[in-house]
Design a protein around this motif. Structure first.
Motif, PDB file in Angstrom:
ATOM      1  N   VAL A 255       0.853  -1.195   0.000  1.00 32.72           N
ATOM      2  CA  VAL A 255       0.000   0.000   0.000  1.00 32.72           C
ATOM      3  C   VAL A 255       0.884   1.239   0.000  1.00 32.72           C
ATOM      4  O   VAL A 255       1.734   1.406   0.878  1.00 32.72           O
ATOM      5  N   SER A 261       2.316   6.383  -3.005  1.00 28.08           N
ATOM      6  CA  SER A 261       1.392   5.820  -3.991  1.00 28.08           C
ATOM      7  C   SER A 261       2.040   5.721  -5.368  1.00 28.08           C
ATOM      8  O   SER A 261       1.740   4.817  -6.150  1.00 28.08           O
ATOM      9  N   CYS A 281      -2.449  -1.239  -3.330  1.00 28.86           N
ATOM     10  CA  CYS A 281      -3.310  -0.058  -3.317  1.00 28.86           C
ATOM     11  C   CYS A 281      -2.448   1.191  -3.429  1.00 28.86           C
ATOM     12  O   CYS A 281      -1.386   1.279  -2.799  1.00 28.86           O
ATOM     13  N   LEU A 283      -2.899   5.108  -2.808  1.00 31.12           N
ATOM     14  CA  LEU A 283      -3.839   6.021  -2.163  1.00 31.12           C
ATOM     15  C   LEU A 283      -3.473   7.480  -2.444  1.00 31.12           C
ATOM     16  O   LEU A 283      -2.404   7.946  -2.066  1.00 31.12           O
ATOM     17  N   LEU A 427     -10.198   5.376   4.440  1.00 32.62           N
ATOM     18  CA  LEU A 427      -9.100   4.976   3.564  1.00 32.62           C
ATOM     19  C   LEU A 427      -8.480   3.662   4.028  1.00 32.62           C
ATOM     20  O   LEU A 427      -8.202   2.772   3.217  1.00 32.62           O
ATOM     21  N   THR A 431      -9.119   0.106   1.949  1.00 36.11           N
ATOM     22  CA  THR A 431      -7.876  -0.532   1.517  1.00 36.11           C
ATOM     23  C   THR A 431      -7.844  -1.993   1.925  1.00 36.11           C
ATOM     24  O   THR A 431      -7.571  -2.885   1.102  1.00 36.11           O
TER      25      THR A 431
END
Length: 447
Positions: A255, A261, A281, A283, A427, A431
């Motif tokens: 993540v 990100s 992921c 973000l 969030l 996730t």
């Protein structure tokens, strides 16, 4: 509840008194003629278990008004907070690998109720982009100073003498086969700022760890090298360490948060099929970093100044001596930057590149996203003041099988507070929901 209902059944209203229960009991009524300056509720147990309650009418009116306004605001937010999913249609994918990835994304959406009907409802008193962000920052500070975030650290030395580290959560209660999720922090962050993600992952049965980049995690630079967006080769070394430490892990996920990100996309794109990561992921990504911050100083000058000051202090001021040993001209160029975009362009020498063009070619996520062969989710908010919504590339997402974009109307930049008191994190929740669904989907496919 039964006692309360019984009292209501025996309640009568007469002029200035509300009589509750036995009307012959002097203490069984609300005295409404008390002084208007009284703003308190008194509960006094009296004879026969009765109760005297005195409450000013003005106070009742204030509470009723606040409650009404709060409910109205919440209703408005609920009506306006439906999110939108963007992903490619598996039937339009010609490449068999892309088709399979697109099918997996479709399976994940079906398996995850929060994605099948996406909706982010922000904390009603902090729904504004700035209030949402301020609340998030307050929670971060509370987390840093008042919570006991226990991590164990492993320090890795890179071939050029640079230092990175990995902070592992205290999760000795988890079994050896527990899935592992690796978090990549923000531009000046560390495990301290990512601890709420790790705690939530642990509560869901995942083993969490944070990859601290060069110059982060309270470790100064040990070589004249740093990268605002992070180095994919350093990330590979950290992933290799984690896989060796937990060889029996049933699932591996990654993540990236804000600046992280972009790093997660760069790493996955460069590694392709070679990565052990099975889902990821991204973000609040900025997408094309050659353009992402060019208008930030114009649209949100306060944000740009804060970011610029933060990166200068974090990377330059604390490491002035070692950076000047490599190139005083490059250091001066970074100090002279007047915007975040100028700093990003100016620091290419310290990232091991010969020019700004070389830097963007090596570190721009849009250059590497087509090499990703794992399912991944991107989350962006329409009111993000750092990674602007105009930079979101839906066409790119639709063209790449395996990519899922979740676009929310609210959320600010990586804030996404939820709950009446704002203690929750949408969030973190969405996730882990995605990663859980991805793990289930893969298990179904294998079986």
């Amino acid at each position: 509840i039964n006692t309360f209902i019984s009292l209501l059944k025996n309640t009568t209203i007469c002029h200035d008194k509300i009589t509750v229960g036995d009307s012959h009991s002097l203490g069984s009524c609300f005295n409404l003629t008390s002084s208007t300056n009284s703003c308190c509720m008194l509960f006094n147990m009296i004879e026969e278990g009765k109760m005297t309650i005195s409450w000013d009418l003005k106070t009742l009116g204030v509470i009723f008004s606040i409650s009404t306004v709060s409910l109205y605001v919440y209703y408005c937010l609920y009506q306006r907070t439906s999110a939108r999913l963007v992903y490619g249609d598996s039937r339009s994918m010609l490449d068999p690998v892309r088709r399979r990835l697109a099918e997996q994304i479709e399976d994940i959406v079906k398996l995850c109720p929060e994605l099948s009907n996406p909706k982010y409802i922000p904390t009603f008193w902090a729904a504004n982009q700035w209030a949402n962000l301020v609340l998030f920052m307050v929670k971060e500070q509370f987390d840093n100073y008042f919570r006991a975030n226990i991590f164990s650290r492993e320090i890795l030395t890179m071939p050029d003498g640079g230092t990175v580290s990995i902070d592992f959560s205290d999760d000795t209660n988890l079994c050896t086969t527990a899935p592992v999720v690796m978090f990549l922090h923000t531009v000046t962050g560390s495990s301290r700022d990512t601890s709420h993600f790790v705690r939530y992952a642990t509560s869901r049965g995942w083993r969490g760890c944070v990859f601290n980049r060069r110059g982060h995690g309270e470790i100064s630079l040990t070589s004249p090298s740093f990268n605002c967006m992070g180095d994919a080769s350093d990330t590979k070394a950290q992933v290799d360490f984690v896989t060796a430490k937990f060889p029996s892990a049933s699932y591996l996920a990654m993540v990236g948060i804000s600046a992280g990100s972009g790093l997660v996309l760069n790493y996955l794109g460069k590694e392709g099929e070679n990565t052990p990561i099975q889902a990821a992921c991204s973000l609040c990504p900025a997408y094309d970093i050659t353009q992402a911050f060019t208008q930030l100083a114009e649209l949100y000058p306060v944000v740009d100044r804060h970011l610029l000051s933060s990166v200068k202090n974090h990377f330059l001021t604390k490491n002035r001596q070692i950076l000047s040993s490599k190139s005083q001209a490059a250091l001066d160029r970074c100090y002279q930057a007047k915007t975040t975009h100028e700093f990003l362009t100016a620091h290419y020498s310290f990232a091991g590149c010969d020019s700004a063009d070389d830097y963007f070619a090596a570190n721009n996520p849009t250059e590497w996203v087509e090499g990703i062969v794992r399912p991944f989710m991107l989350v962006n908010s329409e009111d993000d003041m750092v990674c602007l919504p105009k930079n979101i590339q839906e066409d790119m997402v639709k063209a790449i099988g395996g990519a899922l974009l979740l676009r929310t109307r609210k959320g600010s930049h990586i804030a996404f507070n939820e709950g009446v008191l704002g203690t929750g994190s949408y969030l973190a929740r969405i996730t882990m929901d995605f990663l859980e669904a991805a793990r289930i989907s893969e298990n179904i496919f294998k079986s």
